[in-house]
Design a protein around this motif. Structure first.
Motif, PDB file in Angstrom:
ATOM      1  N   LYS A  29      59.054 -24.005  22.550  1.00  0.00           N
ATOM      2  CA  LYS A  29      57.781 -23.526  23.069  1.00  0.00           C
ATOM      3  C   LYS A  29      57.091 -24.688  23.758  1.00  0.00           C
ATOM      4  O   LYS A  29      56.847 -25.724  23.170  1.00  0.00           O
ATOM      5  N   VAL A 332      61.296 -19.419  32.780  1.00  0.00           N
ATOM      6  CA  VAL A 332      62.349 -19.020  31.832  1.00  0.00           C
ATOM      7  C   VAL A 332      61.781 -17.888  30.981  1.00  0.00           C
ATOM      8  O   VAL A 332      60.885 -18.109  30.164  1.00  0.00           O
ATOM      9  N   THR A 333      62.284 -16.681  31.174  1.00  0.00           N
ATOM     10  CA  THR A 333      61.718 -15.527  30.466  1.00  0.00           C
ATOM     11  C   THR A 333      62.749 -14.604  29.845  1.00  0.00           C
ATOM     12  O   THR A 333      62.377 -13.716  29.078  1.00  0.00           O
ATOM     13  N   MET A 351      59.490 -22.560  27.174  1.00  0.00           N
ATOM     14  CA  MET A 351      58.816 -21.322  27.532  1.00  0.00           C
ATOM     15  C   MET A 351      57.346 -21.415  27.141  1.00  0.00           C
ATOM     16  O   MET A 351      57.013 -21.963  26.100  1.00  0.00           O
ATOM     17  N   SER A 373      61.110  -9.736  29.571  1.00  0.00           N
ATOM     18  CA  SER A 373      59.785 -10.181  29.154  1.00  0.00           C
ATOM     19  C   SER A 373      58.707  -9.261  29.715  1.00  0.00           C
ATOM     20  O   SER A 373      58.811  -8.760  30.833  1.00  0.00           O
TER      21      SER A 373
END
Length: 409
Positions: A29, A332-333, A351, A373
């Protein structure tokens, strides 16, 4: 400390070594300022904010913008490293570890990105400039300031280690203190810290050396480095690549995370997607900034079309030249994007907005690789940082109540 990059393509959901630590997967994260640290102390809301994505399956979460000095904060309700903050930070790391994830501390000094009208300390810059947040001149950093701030990065890294952080991420981007010295448009010094790139890179390299000497081998050390500032006067890719090569040669890093954009010159160059100017203006405590953003915000907050993996092509230039493990940030999903990053030689992905929209996104992807996403990249989450970061697109969500420091809960 550098590791040779392996050409084999790993599974993004498999465990991975990052310096001295092992992550349960290769998903991090990214650091995104949470706005949940009243009086510069950890709140239960801040802990819950990081628990959500770690319970949702990520390998490591990054606690954002832990300043090394009071004047290094961007605003007054931001954690800076000091004894009073340590018990709450220890409670945070212990809570995260119970989920099986690791936790990283983003450490830095805001430099000219600080708002002196909020912190009540002068903002520091490499050269004379106006601080548009505080509407007053920045103070030019002295050699003693540079020495002190370098030492404070090392001291902060030791404190992070002692309260249980598994990694530290040193902020060398977005025209914060170290990044502002790299930028030729901001750094117009005539001494040994200005002029040539070798001189302008001394602050970044010195900070990384100090941190490595303080905690190298005990926690993982990452750096967040601008590939480009997104402005003609800022650092460009060729100079940033040379800086990255020097950092690799110095052996002070376990991984490099690439970013772009300038909080001073072009903030949305980092994010891509919508430009919520009206919402930003509404959240400014300074009425002049509110008015200014409403009048000319569209010129400052330029809008860039979103596309998946939007930093990939630029970052490939770094991947080709560096052996260091690298973290790909930006767009980036989904599983396809993660797999593409792995195929292109990146070791980890970071992300941000997608996890704010869906903290359990990684669990969903693990269960169904075709999961898409729900983040629409509107960037309306960005102005919420002033009162507690959240995704306004989540159905039925309301702005979080004001956080209280753990010391008074």
């Amino acid at each position: 400390m550098t590791d040779s990059h392996t050409p084999t393509t790993p599974d993004v959901l498999s465990p991975a070594q990052l310096g001295p630590i092992t992550l349960r997967n290769r998903i991090i994260k990214a650091a995104t300022w949470e706005g949940m640290a009243p009086k510069g102390l950890v709140s239960q809301e801040l802990i819950d904010y990081h628990l959500a994505p770690t319970q949702g399956g990520i390998g490591m979460t990054t606690v954002a913008y832990l300043a090394v000095a009071p004047e290094g904060r961007t605003e007054k309700n931001q954690i800076h490293w000091r004894p009073e903050a340590l018990p709450g930070l220890r409670q945070l790391t212990e809570s995260i570890h119970k989920t099986g994830a690791k936790v990283s501390a983003q450490i830095g000094h805001a430099g000219p990105v600080s708002d002196p009208s909020s912190t009540k300390y002068p903002a520091l810059a490499p050269s004379f400039s106006m601080n548009m947040l505080g509407l007053r001149p920045n103070r030019v950093a002295t050699k003693d300031d540079i020495t002190r701030i370098t030492r404070q990065h090392a001291e902060a890294a030791k404190m992070a280690r002692d309260v249980g952080f598994d990694a530290v991420e040193i902020h060398l981007g977005h025209n914060y203190f170290a990044s502002s010295f790299l930028s030729p448009g901001i750094n117009r010094r005539k001494d040994e810290y200005g002029g040539s790139l070798a001189n302008r890179a001394k602050v970044a390299r010195g900070v990384m050396e100090a941190v490595s000497e303080a905690v190298g081998g005990e926690v993982a050390i990452l750096a967040k480095l601008n590939m480009e500032d997104g402005a003609k006067s800022g650092i460009q890719v060729d100079e940033s690549l040379q800086t990255a090569l020097w950092l690799e040669q110095d052996g002070t890093l376990d991984a490099l995370e690439l970013t772009a954009g300038s909080s001073l010159l072009n903030p949305l160059y980092l994010f891509k997607g919508g430009a919520p100017v009206r919402e930003f203006a509404k959240n400014q405590h300074n009425p002049l900034l509110n008015l200014g953003l409403r009048m000319v915000g569209r010129f400052f907050m330029r809008e860039y079309e979103y596309e998946p993996l939007y930093f990939m092509e630029t970052a490939k230039q770094f991947r080709r030249e560096l052996k260091l493990p690298m973290v790909l940030l930006g767009g980036v999903t989904d599983r396809d994007g993660m797999d593409t990053a792995m195929e292109e030689g990146y070791d980890f992905v970071a992300m941000g907005r997608a996890l704010l929209r869906e903290p359990d996104l990684i669990q969903k992807i693990a269960a169904n690789p075709a999961t898409a996403s729900q983040c629409i990249h509107c960037n309306r989450c960005m102005p919420t940082i002033y009162k507690g970061t959240y995704c306004p697109e989540i159905p039925g969500i309301k702005a979080p109540r004001p956080a209280l420091p753990l010391s008074v809960i």
